[in-house]
Design a protein around this motif. Structure first.
Motif, short mmCIF file in Angstrom:
data_model
loop_
_atom_site.label_atom_id
_atom_site.label_comp_id
_atom_site.label_asym_id
_atom_site.label_seq_id
_atom_site.Cartn_x
_atom_site.Cartn_y
_atom_site.Cartn_z
N HIS A 125 47.16 -32.29 -6.16
CA HIS A 125 46.88 -30.91 -6.54
C HIS A 125 46.60 -30.78 -8.03
CE1 HIS A 125 47.01 -26.60 -5.60
NE2 HIS A 125 47.58 -26.44 -6.77
N GLY A 126 47.16 -31.69 -8.83
CA GLY A 126 46.83 -31.73 -10.25
C GLY A 126 47.84 -31.13 -11.19
N THR A 127 48.72 -30.27 -10.71
CA THR A 127 49.76 -29.68 -11.55
C THR A 127 51.04 -29.55 -10.74
OG1 THR A 127 49.07 -27.43 -10.94
CG2 THR A 127 48.19 -28.33 -12.99
N ARG A 128 52.17 -29.47 -11.44
CA ARG A 128 53.44 -29.30 -10.75
C ARG A 128 53.51 -27.95 -10.04
NH1 ARG A 128 58.91 -29.96 -13.78
NH2 ARG A 128 59.52 -29.18 -11.71
N ARG A 129 54.03 -27.96 -8.82
CA ARG A 129 54.27 -26.74 -8.07
C ARG A 129 55.71 -26.65 -7.58
NH1 ARG A 129 50.40 -25.46 -10.11
NH2 ARG A 129 48.43 -24.65 -9.31
N ILE A 130 56.44 -27.78 -7.59
CA ILE A 130 57.73 -27.85 -6.90
C ILE A 130 58.89 -27.97 -7.89
CG2 ILE A 130 59.14 -29.23 -5.30
CD1 ILE A 130 56.45 -30.19 -4.06
N GLN A 131 59.87 -27.13 -7.69
CA GLN A 131 61.18 -27.27 -8.33
C GLN A 131 62.20 -27.51 -7.21
OE1 GLN A 131 62.49 -24.31 -11.20
NE2 GLN A 131 64.61 -24.56 -10.56
N VAL A 132 63.08 -28.50 -7.40
CA VAL A 132 64.10 -28.82 -6.39
C VAL A 132 65.42 -28.18 -6.81
CG1 VAL A 132 65.28 -30.64 -5.12
CG2 VAL A 132 62.91 -30.96 -5.84
N GLY A 133 66.15 -27.66 -5.84
CA GLY A 133 67.33 -26.84 -6.11
C GLY A 133 68.61 -27.57 -6.42
N TYR A 134 68.63 -28.36 -7.48
CA TYR A 134 69.88 -28.95 -7.95
C TYR A 134 70.50 -28.00 -8.95
CZ TYR A 134 68.57 -33.10 -5.41
OH TYR A 134 68.24 -33.97 -4.41
N MET A 135 71.29 -27.08 -8.41
CA MET A 135 71.76 -25.94 -9.20
C MET A 135 72.79 -26.30 -10.24
SD MET A 135 73.78 -26.48 -6.62
CE MET A 135 75.51 -26.43 -6.17
N ARG A 136 73.42 -27.49 -10.14
CA ARG A 136 74.43 -27.82 -11.14
C ARG A 136 73.84 -27.89 -12.54
NH1 ARG A 136 78.40 -32.43 -8.53
NH2 ARG A 136 78.80 -31.36 -6.53
N ARG A 137 72.56 -28.16 -12.65
CA ARG A 137 71.93 -28.20 -13.97
C ARG A 137 71.96 -26.83 -14.65
NH1 ARG A 137 66.72 -32.24 -13.90
NH2 ARG A 137 67.46 -33.76 -12.37
N TYR A 138 72.21 -25.78 -13.85
CA TYR A 138 72.23 -24.40 -14.38
C TYR A 138 73.65 -23.87 -14.52
CZ TYR A 138 67.26 -24.63 -13.45
OH TYR A 138 65.95 -25.02 -13.45
N ASP A 139 74.64 -24.71 -14.19
CA ASP A 139 76.04 -24.33 -14.34
C ASP A 139 76.43 -24.43 -15.81
OD1 ASP A 139 78.85 -23.93 -13.18
OD2 ASP A 139 79.09 -25.81 -14.29
N THR A 140 77.18 -23.46 -16.30
CA THR A 140 77.54 -23.41 -17.72
C THR A 140 78.27 -24.67 -18.16
OG1 THR A 140 77.67 -20.99 -17.68
CG2 THR A 140 78.82 -22.14 -19.47
N GLU A 141 79.25 -25.12 -17.38
CA GLU A 141 80.03 -26.28 -17.78
C GLU A 141 79.19 -27.56 -17.76
OE1 GLU A 141 84.22 -26.68 -16.59
OE2 GLU A 141 83.90 -24.87 -15.42
N TYR A 142 78.36 -27.72 -16.74
CA TYR A 142 77.49 -28.90 -16.71
C TYR A 142 76.52 -28.88 -17.88
CZ TYR A 142 78.89 -31.16 -12.36
OH TYR A 142 79.58 -31.85 -11.41
#
Length: 345
Positions: A125-142
């Motif tokens: 497709h040529g550009t990124r379209r997908i984000q995978v839901g590893y939500m710990r990266r958005y946790d304050t402590e992590y």
């Protein structure tokens, strides 16, 4: 990206949510009540009655039994996939064909073969379209632990000790799910925290708990090595009974850093002290999910894709395959991966 997909800050992003089980329903609520700049335009689930019940409370939202029908529904500009893992690949490929940005809950796909097909399709497709839901990266402590390790004040990371405990498991839970559904999060978190790939996995088994589900050796100790020589151990205890706990401690050359102690409100009464323990992942990571989805919406409206990539989804799938094999054989199993394409660097 199509003109309808390139939403601007002036517009509300129309989202199709695929899957209306526990996670999907929570995301529908989140987009409808918490996240700004987006609205749910369609929901899809093979249980059409459940989908219709969820859509009924949202103005303009349509319900579908088929995922592709929801992708083609009026007003849909982006997709959040929360269906069971085996259904993800088909929906991801359909979304890519339509040029739709995607937030896909983990696993991106249940195996590396499917993940590679998704990688190839996204690159074509040529550009990124997908984000995978590893939500710990958005946790304050992590996020704080990531900052501490990146700053380098503690020196080089040597080991990472992790604990992942659940109250209980569903009747359909299987032993490989200890790896694929639970330790998968530690695989991604360790890769992200250390900025290293996982090289090999070993699974050790203590005497099972008397509360372990039939046919499942629970708990287990999953030990993996990174390509830079860091050792990571994960206690996975799926039937701990008392609550949901996720903890991590980084041991470095000049000190340690630990998260997940849940030192919130403490009470002292009747000769005891203590506080509440979350009972499931939705409660423990509620804020992380909110931040994850808001960040995805904001990036999508800017015409960007950020967060964990399809490569991250593939790398975790590869680690999980090695982990399940190590679990089955009792042997140390090397993680087999293709070279990382320049597209994902």
């Amino acid at each position: 990206m199509t003109s309808t997909t390139t939403a601007t800050a002036r517009n509300t992003l129309g989202v199709a949510v695929i899957g209306t089980g526990t996670m999907g329903a929570d995301h529908v609520r989140r987009i409808d009540e918490v996240v700004s700049g987006a609205r749910v335009m369609a929901v899809a689930d093979p249980d059409e009655a459940r989908a219709k019940g969820l859509a009924a409370g949202i103005d303009g939202c349509t319900a579908h039994a088929d995922a592709t029908a929801a992708l083609d529904a009026p007003g849909v500009e982006a997709v959040l996939i929360a269906s069971p893992g085996p259904a993800h690949e088909e929906t991801l490929l359909a979304a890519l064909d339509r040029g739709l940005p995607v937030l896909c809950e983990k696993p991106m796909t249940p195996d590396t073969a499917g993940a590679l097909r998704v990688l190839e399709a996204e690159q074509a497709h040529g550009t990124r379209r997908i984000q995978v839901g590893y939500m710990r990266r958005y946790d304050t402590e992590y996020a704080q632990l990531k900052q501490v390790l990146a700053a380098g004040e503690l020196g080089r990371a040597l080991m990472l000790h992790c604990r992942h405990r659940n109250v209980s498991v569903h009747s359909y839970f299987t032993e490989p799910m200890l790896i694929n559904d639970s330790v998968a999060h530690e695989f991604d978190a360790a890769r992200w925290l250390l900025d290293q790939e996982i090289a090999a996995v070993t699974v050790l088994r203590p005497t099972p708990s008397r509360h372990a589900a039939a046919g499942i050796g629970d708990p287990q100790l999953v030990v993996f090595e990174t390509d830079a020589g860091v050792l990571v151990d994960v206690e996975i205890f799926a039937t701990a009974g008392f609550g949901y706990q996720v903890q991590a401690e980084a041991v470095c050359e000049n000190g340690t850093a630990r998260i997940g102690e849940a030192h919130g409100l403490l009470t002292n009464t009747a000769g005891r002290w203590g506080g509440p323990i979350a009972q499931d992942y939705i409660a423990r990571f509620a804020d992380a999910y909110d931040r994850e989805v808001q960040a995805w919406v904001d990036a999508t409206r800017r015409g960007e894709v950020t967060g964990p990539s399809a490569w991250d989804g593939y790398a975790v799938a590869a680690a999980c395959e090695a982990g399940v094999e190590a679990q089955r054989t009792g042997q140390r199993v090397a993680v087999e991966m293709v070279d990382r394409p320049a597209f994902y660097r």
